[in-house]
Design an enzyme around this catalytic site. Structure first.
Site, PDB file in Angstrom:
ATOM      1  CG  ASP A   4     -67.855 121.023 -31.949  1.00 40.93           C
ATOM      2  OD1 ASP A   4     -68.647 121.747 -32.579  1.00 40.93           O
ATOM      3  OD2 ASP A   4     -67.213 121.407 -30.968  1.00 40.93           O
TER       4      ASP A   4
ATOM      5  CG  ASP B 132     -68.598 118.559 -28.121  1.00 37.95           C
ATOM      6  OD1 ASP B 132     -69.535 118.912 -28.855  1.00 37.95           O
ATOM      7  OD2 ASP B 132     -67.465 119.058 -28.158  1.00 37.95           O
TER       8      ASP B 132
ATOM      9  CG  ASP C 252     -62.899 120.107 -28.159  1.00 35.32           C
ATOM     10  OD1 ASP C 252     -64.094 120.405 -28.407  1.00 35.32           O
ATOM     11  OD2 ASP C 252     -61.972 120.931 -28.212  1.00 35.32           O
TER      12      ASP C 252
END
Length: 704
Positions: free
Chosen positions: A366, A569, A565
């Site tokens: 990400d 996710d 995080d």
């Protein structure tokens, strides 16, 4: 080594897990390692002087009745220091688990029993005594065990240091008075005070005070972190030079420290898939060795070598064989690798996560909160014609006082760094989706998005160029209006997180490709990818699309690690071959991941994968050593050197076999200890605070 729970009656319950053992000696070594180390030391203090006396009386000082004195001394060695091998053999037979104790007991017992027979039945057996061999073998093997134990305890130092981090007592505040109580009695909701240099007894949130806190023992972060009101603290961290009042949130087994201890223990005691092969080899190894020893001894006797040589052949084979090298090949590497990783703030959830980390060839990550800091910073201050940089920043900061918006915090931080005056604001209120409206020094001031400013009818012609530039660079912008007229433009960007460039370089060195997958807009993704040199990236992805990308790569044969995080996710972390939750990630992300990074440093991603590869490589190397050692030395013990050296070689083979067996196990442990030096690069020098870090990233001030 693996022990079948169905056949073993020796077990220990610890922290909710049941461990099974092949012998009481192994159980004591696991449950009370320091006590067992002391017992081994005491046995060696007795055994070595007795062995030296036996050797002297056998080869140098001879007198009538000397053999009986040697018999008495050898009996002391055989049945005090050596008793543990016979006890272990009894338990192994009862539990149907073959271990090293069986080989040592059979080998030394055969030499000792034959020598006793020579004394008790004079003239009926070849008159050669082997009390020196039986005693030296016991002593040498115990010495090897002792050295191996010392080395293993050094490897287990991570857990021991974790346990030592908690303070014995805590200063709890009750009714405005301080009470010193045992740290274990702190409860959630208690307020406690930590003095300069003290340790935190529980996880909590700072209520009063400011200080720098050293979390190196927990997260591996070498730089002290500044803490103030509202900041979290973790149990076991060391306070700096300030006094802090903290409200406890999590105590005892719920703290981060306890979680680290549990994960390290689970990783150390877990079994990677490679261990299954070692288990099968170890399970059949001892019976095979006993059969080989019997066949070889019978063969030498049959060809006329004599009973004495046949006995020495038997003893040499069973003493030289080393099943422990198979048993500790995996645990030794796991203990050192996971312990060293924990020192760097990297926690593996079991052995399977380590093996999966060793196979990763593709990392998907990400953007926000992983490659970037996850909080905006003021990067551009562009005044309109006729305005000044200081005036624009002062006006914007005055309007943003009291706002909780991330952009507002970035503006106030930049204003304080430049010591820009901040005037009191009146009638301040937020306009959802647009910005802030307030009055400063009698004037109407608005800090709005570009769209919000246009909706207000503001003429942005003079700022068209800077607005277009910010959009091209992937930055967000806010327009500052005074009485409806543009005063200037503020640019914001999510700054690159520390260590990212070094981590990307390390991944490249390890031939692992990196791809950024983000839900952010295209321009923001392009800006970050360009700055970091990331060639592959995808923007505007939903969680479902990230999941689809992972499955697409897996279908192509890639082993994929995903770094994230946030709650969004979690599906990708669970679907990837290895999920890595970074830094301050949410609980959902941490639960879905196989690896947890305790600090928000992307270097931990590259280091975790490197630890996985090196640890599995050590496991394979240890297993190869165990196979190679036995493949080379067992034929020698069976007589491979006789054509070149004659049967006299068996005068030394039992003792050298014992030395070699001890050295084999020690070599496995020492090879694993080299994992202590796995790193990405040199440690970062110096100490940094939030203020100095912020000064290093001051906003760009421009009139264009």
């Amino acid at each position: 080594m693996f022990v079948d729970p169905r056949s073993s009656g020796l077990k220990l319950l610890r922290e909710g897990r049941t461990y099974f053992f092949c012998s009481s000696h192994c159980l004591r070594e696991f449950a009370e390692p320091e006590r067992e180390l002391g017992a081994l030391r005491q046995k060696l203090v007795v055994a070595w002087p007795l062995c030296l006396a036996i050797v002297l009386l056998t080869y140098a000082v001879r007198f009538e009745g000397g053999p009986w004195v040697v018999f008495a001394l050898a009996s002391l060695v055989e049945f005090y220091p050596g008793l543990q091998f016979f006890a272990g053999t009894r338990e192994a037979v009862r539990n149907r688990t073959w271990n090293m104790d069986v080989l040592v007991a059979v080998g030394t017992g055969a030499a000792y029993a034959y020598s006793v027979g020579v004394l008790l039945l004079p003239g009926r057996l070849p008159p050669t005594l082997y009390f020196d061999a039986s005693s030296l073998i016991v002593t040498v093997i115990l010495t090897g065990n002792y050295l191996e134990h010392l080395t293993r305890e050094r490897a287990r130092g991570t857990l021991r240091r974790l346990h030592e981090l908690l303070p014995a007592t805590a200063l709890v505040l009750r009714e405005d008075r301080e009470y010193e109580i045992p740290a274990a009695e702190v409860r959630p909701g208690d307020q406690y005070r930590v003095l300069p240099g003290g340790r935190f007894p529980a996880d909590g949130t700072v209520l009063e005070g400011n200080s720098s806190v050293n979390e190196a023992g927990l997260t591996g972060e070498s730089l002290p972190v500044e803490k103030g009101r509202g900041d979290p603290v973790i149990a076991g961290a060391t306070n700096g030079d300030g006094r802090l009042t903290v409200v406890a949130n999590r105590v005892g087994e719920d703290t981060v420290l306890a979680e680290i201890g549990r994960l390290v223990t689970e990783a150390e005691t877990s079994r990677v898939p490679l261990q299954r092969l070692a288990d099968r080899m170890a399970a059949s190894f001892v019976p095979v060795v006993l059969v080989l020893a019997t066949v070889a001894a019978a063969g030498w006797f049959a060809v006329g070598a004599g009973f004495t040589i046949a006995l020495l052949v038997y003893v040499s084979i069973v003493i030289t064989a080393c099943p422990c090298a198979f048993g500790i090949a995996t645990p030794a590497a796991l203990v050192v690798g996971t312990g060293r990783a924990a020192e760097e703030g990297i926690l593996f959830k079991g052995g399977e996560s380590i093996e999966r980390a060793s196979e990763v060839d593709r990392v998907l990550t990400d953007k926000t909160g992983t490659l970037t800091q996850g909080r905006p910073r003021l990067t551009d201050v562009v005044p309109a014609p006729g305005e000044t940089v200081e005036g624009l920043l002062s006006l914007a900061a005055s309007a943003e006082v009291g706002s909780e918006h991330p952009f507002a915090k970035a503006v106030l931080e930049a204003a304080r760094l430049r010591n820009v005056p901040i005037a009191p604001a009146e009638e301040s209120h937020a306009a959802p989706g647009a910005g802030t409206r307030t009055r400063v020094s009698g004037a109407s001031v608005e800090v709005l998005s570009e769209r919000g400013a246009r909706d207000e009818g503001a003429d942005l012609t003079g700022l068209a160029g800077p607005i277009e530039r910010l959009s091209f660079e992937g930055k967000s912008g806010s327009v500052v209006l005074r009485n409806g007229r543009p005063v200037g433009l503020l640019g914001f960007a999510d700054e690159i997180a520390r260590g990212v460039r070094e981590a990307i370089r390390a991944l490249g060195e390890d031939r692992i490709s990196l791809e950024m997958v983000t839900g952010d807009r295209e321009s923001a993704a392009v800006a970050v990818a360009s700055e970091l040199g990331i060639r592959e990236f995808r923007a505007g992805l939903t969680p479902a699309q990230k999941l689809a990308r992972i499955r697409e790569l897996q279908a192509e044969g890639h082993k994929v690690a995903y770094v994230g995080d946030g709650i969004n996710d979690a599906p990708a972390l669970a679907a990837a071959d290895l999920g890595i939750a970074i830094g301050s990630g949410t609980e959902v992300a941490r639960e879905s991941a196989g690896v947890i990074l305790l600090r928000p440093d992307f270097r931990g991603v590259a280091l975790a994968l490197r630890f996985g590869r090196r640890t599995v490589r050590k496991v394979r190397g240890n297993l190869a050593w165990a196979v190679g050692y036995n493949a080379v030395l067992l034929p020698i013990a069976m007589g491979a050197l006789v054509p070149a050296s004659g049967l006299g070689v068996y005068n030394v083979l039992p003792i050298t076999g014992a030395v070699a067996m001890g050295a084999s196990s020690a070599a496995v442990v020492l090879n694993s200890l080299s994992l202590r030096w796995v790193a990405l690069g040199p440690k970062r020098p110096g100490v940094a605070t939030r203020a100095t870090q912020a000064q290093a990233t001051a906003p760009v001030l421009t009139n264009q």
